[in-house]
Design an enzyme around this catalytic site. Structure first.
Site, PDB file in Angstrom:
ATOM      1  N   ASN A 137     -23.507  -1.368 -11.816  1.00 10.60           N
ATOM      2  CA  ASN A 137     -23.909  -0.117 -10.744  1.00 10.60           C
ATOM      3  C   ASN A 137     -24.988   0.677 -11.132  1.00 10.60           C
ATOM      4  OD1 ASN A 137     -21.402  -0.921  -9.620  1.00 10.60           O
ATOM      5  ND2 ASN A 137     -20.677   0.820  -8.887  1.00 10.60           N
TER       6      ASN A 137
ATOM      7  N   GLU B  55     -27.832  -1.244 -10.037  1.00  6.45           N
ATOM      8  CA  GLU B  55     -27.905  -1.194  -8.563  1.00  6.45           C
ATOM      9  C   GLU B  55     -28.517   0.330  -8.156  1.00  6.45           C
ATOM     10  OE1 GLU B  55     -23.875  -1.845  -6.775  1.00  6.45           O
ATOM     11  OE2 GLU B  55     -24.076   0.235  -5.831  1.00  6.45           O
ATOM     12  N   TYR B  56     -28.195   1.477  -8.880  1.00  4.38           N
ATOM     13  CA  TYR B  56     -29.173   2.985  -8.397  1.00  4.38           C
ATOM     14  C   TYR B  56     -30.297   2.867  -8.886  1.00  4.38           C
ATOM     15  CZ  TYR B  56     -24.758   5.871  -8.737  1.00  4.38           C
ATOM     16  OH  TYR B  56     -23.407   6.438  -8.177  1.00  4.38           O
TER      17      TYR B  56
ATOM     18  N   SER C 217     -17.731  -6.650  -7.683  1.00  6.36           N
ATOM     19  CA  SER C 217     -18.701  -6.190  -6.738  1.00  6.36           C
ATOM     20  C   SER C 217     -18.893  -7.101  -5.575  1.00  6.36           C
ATOM     21  CB  SER C 217     -20.076  -5.889  -7.649  1.00  6.36           C
ATOM     22  OG  SER C 217     -21.154  -5.444  -6.782  1.00  6.36           O
TER      23      SER C 217
ATOM     24  N   ASN D 206       0.883  -0.963   0.111  1.00  3.12           N
ATOM     25  CA  ASN D 206      -0.117   0.114   0.038  1.00  3.12           C
ATOM     26  C   ASN D 206       1.048   1.185  -0.101  1.00  3.12           C
ATOM     27  OD1 ASN D 206      -3.283   0.884   0.252  1.00  3.12           O
ATOM     28  ND2 ASN D 206      -1.854   2.030   1.958  1.00  3.12           N
TER      29      ASN D 206
ATOM     30  N   LYS E  86     -19.151  -3.682 -15.296  1.00  2.00           N
ATOM     31  CA  LYS E  86     -19.319  -3.184 -13.922  1.00  2.00           C
ATOM     32  C   LYS E  86     -20.083  -2.129 -13.783  1.00  2.00           C
ATOM     33  CE  LYS E  86     -19.321  -2.972  -9.264  1.00  2.00           C
ATOM     34  NZ  LYS E  86     -18.432  -2.241  -8.798  1.00  2.00           N
TER      35      LYS E  86
ATOM     36  N   ARG F 195     -30.808  11.220  -6.893  1.00  2.00           N
ATOM     37  CA  ARG F 195     -29.738  11.312  -6.188  1.00  2.00           C
ATOM     38  C   ARG F 195     -29.357  12.758  -6.056  1.00  2.00           C
ATOM     39  NH1 ARG F 195     -25.558   6.234  -5.374  1.00  2.00           N
ATOM     40  NH2 ARG F 195     -27.060   4.409  -5.161  1.00  2.00           N
TER      41      ARG F 195
ATOM     42  N   LYS G  91     -20.562   8.243  -6.347  1.00  2.00           N
ATOM     43  CA  LYS G  91     -18.950   8.434  -6.904  1.00  2.00           C
ATOM     44  C   LYS G  91     -18.760   8.465  -8.223  1.00  2.00           C
ATOM     45  CE  LYS G  91     -16.968   6.638  -2.485  1.00  2.00           C
ATOM     46  NZ  LYS G  91     -16.545   5.312  -2.169  1.00  2.00           N
TER      47      LYS G  91
ATOM     48  N   ARG H 249     -39.411  18.627 -37.321  1.00  2.00           N
ATOM     49  CA  ARG H 249     -38.066  18.877 -37.571  1.00  2.00           C
ATOM     50  C   ARG H 249     -37.846  19.169 -39.010  1.00  2.00           C
ATOM     51  NH1 ARG H 249     -34.568  14.850 -37.738  1.00  2.00           N
ATOM     52  NH2 ARG H 249     -32.821  15.967 -37.032  1.00  2.00           N
TER      53      ARG H 249
ATOM     54  N   GLY I 180     -18.880  -5.560  -2.477  1.00  2.00           N
ATOM     55  CA  GLY I 180     -18.407  -4.567  -1.196  1.00  2.00           C
ATOM     56  C   GLY I 180     -17.462  -5.242  -0.481  1.00  2.00           C
TER      57      GLY I 180
HETATM   58  N1  LIG Z   1     -15.708   0.329  -1.462  1.00  2.00           N
HETATM   59  C1  LIG Z   1     -16.649  -0.465  -2.216  1.00  2.00           C
HETATM   60  O1  LIG Z   1     -17.738  -0.984  -1.781  1.00  2.00           O
HETATM   61  C2  LIG Z   1     -16.125  -0.942  -3.533  1.00  2.00           C
HETATM   62  C3  LIG Z   1     -15.012  -0.249  -4.067  1.00  2.00           C
HETATM   63  N2  LIG Z   1     -14.793  -0.584  -5.247  1.00  2.00           N
HETATM   64  C4  LIG Z   1     -13.582   0.259  -5.940  1.00  2.00           C
HETATM   65  O2  LIG Z   1     -12.448  -0.181  -5.567  1.00  2.00           O
HETATM   66  C5  LIG Z   1     -11.390   0.510  -5.352  1.00  2.00           C
HETATM   67  C6  LIG Z   1     -10.865   0.780  -3.673  1.00  2.00           C
HETATM   68  O3  LIG Z   1     -11.990   1.076  -3.128  1.00  2.00           O
HETATM   69  P1  LIG Z   1     -11.861   1.087  -1.476  1.00  2.00           P
HETATM   70  O4  LIG Z   1     -11.219  -0.093  -1.019  1.00  2.00           O
HETATM   71  O5  LIG Z   1     -13.084   1.671  -1.027  1.00  2.00           O
HETATM   72  O6  LIG Z   1     -10.695   2.462  -1.138  1.00  2.00           O
HETATM   73  P2  LIG Z   1     -10.737   4.082  -1.748  1.00  2.00           P
HETATM   74  O7  LIG Z   1     -11.359   4.114  -3.010  1.00  2.00           O
HETATM   75  O8  LIG Z   1     -11.036   4.913  -0.525  1.00  2.00           O
HETATM   76  O9  LIG Z   1      -9.132   4.015  -2.179  1.00  2.00           O
HETATM   77  C7  LIG Z   1      -8.212   3.841  -1.226  1.00  2.00           C
HETATM   78  C8  LIG Z   1      -6.839   3.309  -1.732  1.00  2.00           C
HETATM   79  O10 LIG Z   1      -6.370   4.197  -2.780  1.00  2.00           O
HETATM   80  C9  LIG Z   1      -4.881   4.452  -2.351  1.00  2.00           C
HETATM   81  N3  LIG Z   1      -4.602   5.519  -3.071  1.00  2.00           N
HETATM   82  C10 LIG Z   1      -5.181   6.671  -3.131  1.00  2.00           C
HETATM   83  N4  LIG Z   1      -4.485   7.656  -3.941  1.00  2.00           N
HETATM   84  C11 LIG Z   1      -3.387   6.896  -4.280  1.00  2.00           C
HETATM   85  C12 LIG Z   1      -2.225   7.284  -5.254  1.00  2.00           C
HETATM   86  N5  LIG Z   1      -2.079   8.293  -5.751  1.00  2.00           N
HETATM   87  N6  LIG Z   1      -1.235   6.375  -5.148  1.00  2.00           N
HETATM   88  C13 LIG Z   1      -1.169   5.139  -4.514  1.00  2.00           C
HETATM   89  N7  LIG Z   1      -2.516   4.798  -3.798  1.00  2.00           N
HETATM   90  C14 LIG Z   1      -3.433   5.698  -3.639  1.00  2.00           C
HETATM   91  C15 LIG Z   1      -5.018   4.453  -0.915  1.00  2.00           C
HETATM   92  O11 LIG Z   1      -3.701   4.705  -0.694  1.00  2.00           O
HETATM   93  P3  LIG Z   1      -3.402   5.020   0.984  1.00  2.00           P
HETATM   94  O12 LIG Z   1      -3.912   4.156   2.118  1.00  2.00           O
HETATM   95  O13 LIG Z   1      -1.915   5.406   0.789  1.00  2.00           O
HETATM   96  O14 LIG Z   1      -4.075   6.454   1.173  1.00  2.00           O
HETATM   97  C16 LIG Z   1      -5.814   3.386  -0.556  1.00  2.00           C
HETATM   98  O15 LIG Z   1      -5.037   2.166  -0.524  1.00  2.00           O
HETATM   99  C17 LIG Z   1     -11.941   2.047  -6.150  1.00  2.00           C
HETATM  100  O16 LIG Z   1     -11.699   2.142  -7.337  1.00  2.00           O
HETATM  101  C18 LIG Z   1     -13.564   1.793  -5.634  1.00  2.00           C
HETATM  102  O17 LIG Z   1     -14.063   2.431  -6.555  1.00  2.00           O
HETATM  103  C19 LIG Z   1     -15.261  -1.588  -6.033  1.00  2.00           C
HETATM  104  C20 LIG Z   1     -16.407  -2.239  -5.633  1.00  2.00           C
HETATM  105  C21 LIG Z   1     -16.781  -1.954  -4.323  1.00  2.00           C
HETATM  106  O1  LIG Z   2     -19.303  -0.394  -6.737  1.00  2.00           O
HETATM  107  C1  LIG Z   2     -19.748  -0.489  -5.764  1.00  2.00           C
HETATM  108  C2  LIG Z   2     -21.099  -1.489  -5.398  1.00  2.00           C
HETATM  109  O2  LIG Z   2     -21.113  -1.924  -6.500  1.00  2.00           O
HETATM  110  C3  LIG Z   2     -19.289   0.754  -4.828  1.00  2.00           C
HETATM  111  O3  LIG Z   2     -20.088   0.644  -3.488  1.00  2.00           O
HETATM  112  C4  LIG Z   2     -19.740   2.171  -5.295  1.00  2.00           C
HETATM  113  O4  LIG Z   2     -19.205   2.824  -4.466  1.00  2.00           O
HETATM  114  C5  LIG Z   2     -21.166   2.194  -5.196  1.00  2.00           C
HETATM  115  O5  LIG Z   2     -21.418   3.573  -6.052  1.00  2.00           O
HETATM  116  P1  LIG Z   2     -21.878   4.831  -5.336  1.00  2.00           P
HETATM  117  O6  LIG Z   2     -20.691   5.136  -4.409  1.00  2.00           O
HETATM  118  O7  LIG Z   2     -21.983   5.926  -6.534  1.00  2.00           O
HETATM  119  O8  LIG Z   2     -23.132   4.579  -4.662  1.00  2.00           O
END
Ligand SMILES: NC(=O)C1=CN([C@@H]2O[C@H](COP(=O)(O)OP(=O)(O)OC[C@H]3O[C@@H](n4cnc5c(N)ncnc54)[C@H](OP(=O)(O)O)[C@@H]3O)[C@@H](O)[C@H]2O)C=CC1
Ligand SMILES: O=C(CO)[C@H](O)[C@H](O)COP(=O)(O)O
Length: 478
Positions: A188, A191-192, A130, A34, A184, A289, A262, A448, A132
């Protein structure tokens, strides 16, 4: 360092951390990294016993710890952060290595990255994930794109850690370059729509019956035993029955009524406009939304705009609940039908050859929209892989036909009583539009031609025509 990890994960926030644990629990030695080392340390401290991890502080050590051809999962914020991580990784990788971008990337970015990395001999697999936090750990739905040859080595590992339904993995190869992230994105978008429809059903039950959150939660729990059975209905029942510890009030009543986003829903709608696919349910859900977040506009309207609304006259409580259930199910079918149309249109546009039945199959488990009725969608595409409209499959024609009277009652009662139901209403309008023998679009096309000489076709003979509106109104063939 001797390379011995079979896979690596960089980006250890909620998703990456749990995906890494999932790989390790399935017996894969997993390299973890990380940007800030604290997350790597806490993963090892809290869950090191899940399996065999190789933690690294630097990207160079991380890459060196992975067996060749390297498989590196990138799970960071979409957009700039993903590009930054790729830029750091690429000089450390070799030909044949695979980068798996498992974040929610926008598919045009994935297409660009795939093309750039192909020139360097690196496979780039844009992968939708997907489910979460919980799904990432216990089995998500996984939608990998990219070059088909990368799936030969990567596919078995991803299938292994994915959710299983009836023993079938919720992971399959989707299609070239951005296809995985596209699917994906549409997931989503659906999902919305699903979430908005559920919210509208909740509001109707609340306003129509004056039911409490607890009572409505019980109704959702009941619905979850039938055709509507799904993760989102299940969690809705839980959320509605949850009580805020601080106030003793229903939790849903103390949450600010602003739904954030997002970007994936917005991208879905933007792409649908580009492709000319009417995804009205998803679009209304996305705009709903936006409306919830339109703070100054709402402040200017509340208590000012007249409602002129009637009052609810519900004599049969159970019949009303059943009407709402049927309206919800029919609207949900429309949202999925529209989403699958969008996948078909993009598949055609980009030459992806996406198997829609397989997409419904891998969404049956692990993901946020997992639902019993996805089996029905797979069956529909198995009956006809070129089905032009999911609603026109005999099963869906039947169930929506059985619900249409309820749907009309609910949408009209909502309008008469001033309850906003944008997704229910627009889905019904789409249903009536798509089944109409003749649409008023003829008048639009005539207008038109009147103001812009844009021409028209006739119903009674082939050809393209123009009427000389400002002269003698004679018709010429263009
Ligand atoms: N949360 C969810 O339910 C879901 C999320 N996703 C997708 O999965 C991905 C990860 O999501 P999530 O786990 O929620 O975390 P976040 O989207 O909050 O991303 C945080 C992570 O990104 C890293 N990061 C941010 N900026 C940089 C950078 N410039 N260089 C390197 N690393 C960086 C952070 O590192 P650091 O710790 O150093 O800040 C941390 O590891 C996203 O693309 C998200 O959209 C997909 C499905 C579901
Ligand atoms: O990919 C996902 C679920 O499938 C993430 O939870 C995503 O963040 C959901 O979208 P939003 O934050 O716009 O509600």
């Amino acid at each position: 360092m001797s390379a011995r990890a079979q896979i690596g994960v960089t980006g250890l926030a909620v998703m990456g951390r749990n995906l890494a644990r999932n790989f390790a629990r399935h017996g894969y030695t997993t390299a973890v990294h990380n940007r800030s080392y604290a997350k790597t340390e806490s993963l090892i401290a809290d869950h090191g016993s899940d399996g065999d991890f190789i933690p690294s502080e630097s990207m160079a050590d991380f890459v060196a710890s992975i067996e060749r051809p390297r498989k590196v999962v990138v799970m960071v914020k979409a957009g700039g952060p993903t590009d930054a991580v790729i830029a750091e990784l690429v000089p450390l990788l070799e030909q044949g290595d695979i980068i798996i971008d498992a974040g929610n990337a926008h598919f045009p970015d994935t297409r660009r990255r795939e093309a750039e990395l192909k020139e360097k001999g690196i496979h780039f697999v844009g992968t939708g994930v997907s489910g979460g936090e919980e799904g990432a750990l216990n089995g998500p739905s996984i939608m990998p794109g990219g070059a088909p040859e990368s799936y030969e080595t990567l596919g078995p590992i991803l299938e292994d850690i994915s959710a299983k339904v009836d023993g079938v993995p919720c992971c399959t190869y989707v299609g070239p370059d951005g296809a995985g992230h596209f699917v994906k994105m549409v997931h989503n978008g659906i999902e919305y729509a699903d979430m908005q429809l559920i919210a509208e059903a909740y509001d109707l039950l609340k306003q129509g019956l004056g039911a409490s959150a607890q009572e409505i939660g019980e109704i959702f729990a009941e619905w979850n035993k039938g055709d509507l059975e799904s993760f989102l209905i299940e969690i809705t029942a839980d959320v509605l029955q949850h009580v805020d510890a601080e106030t003793g009030k229903a939790f849903v009543d103390i949450v600010l009524d602003r739904a954030e986003q997002k970007g994936t829903g917005r991208w879905t709608v933007q792409n649908a406009l580009d492709l000319g696919v009417p995804i009205t349910g998803i679009a209304e859900a996305t705009f709903a939304r936006a409306l919830s977040g339109s703070v100054p506009q709402r402040a200017a309207a509340v208590g000012v705009l007249p409602a002129e609304a009637g009052s609810w006259e519900i004599t049969d409580r159970d019949a009303f609940i059943e009407d709402v259930r049927r309206a919800l199910y029919s609207s949900k079918v429309v949202a999925y039908s529209q989403g699958f149309d969008q996948i078909a249109a993009a598949s055609e546009e980009f030459g992806w050859d996406i198997d829609r039945g397989a997409m419904a199959r891998i969404w049956r488990g692990g993901c946020i929209i997992r639902a019993r009725f996805l089996n029905r969608i797979t069956e529909a595409y198995e009956r006809d892989e070129n089905l032009p409209l999911l609603l026109a499959d005999p099963y869906f024609t039947k169930v929506v036909g059985e619900g249409v009277a309820s749907w009309r009652r609910i949408v009209s009662q909502a309008a008469l009583n001033g309850v906003p139901t944008p997704a229910f209403s627009s889905s019904l309008a789409y249903y009536d539009g798509v089944r109409a023998e003749r649409l008023p679009a003829s008048l639009i096309q005539a207008q038109r031609d009147f103001f812009g000489a844009h021409t028209y076709q006739r119903v009674d003979k082939p050809g393209v025509f123009h009427t000389e509106w400002t002269r003698d109104r004679s018709e010429t063939e263009a």
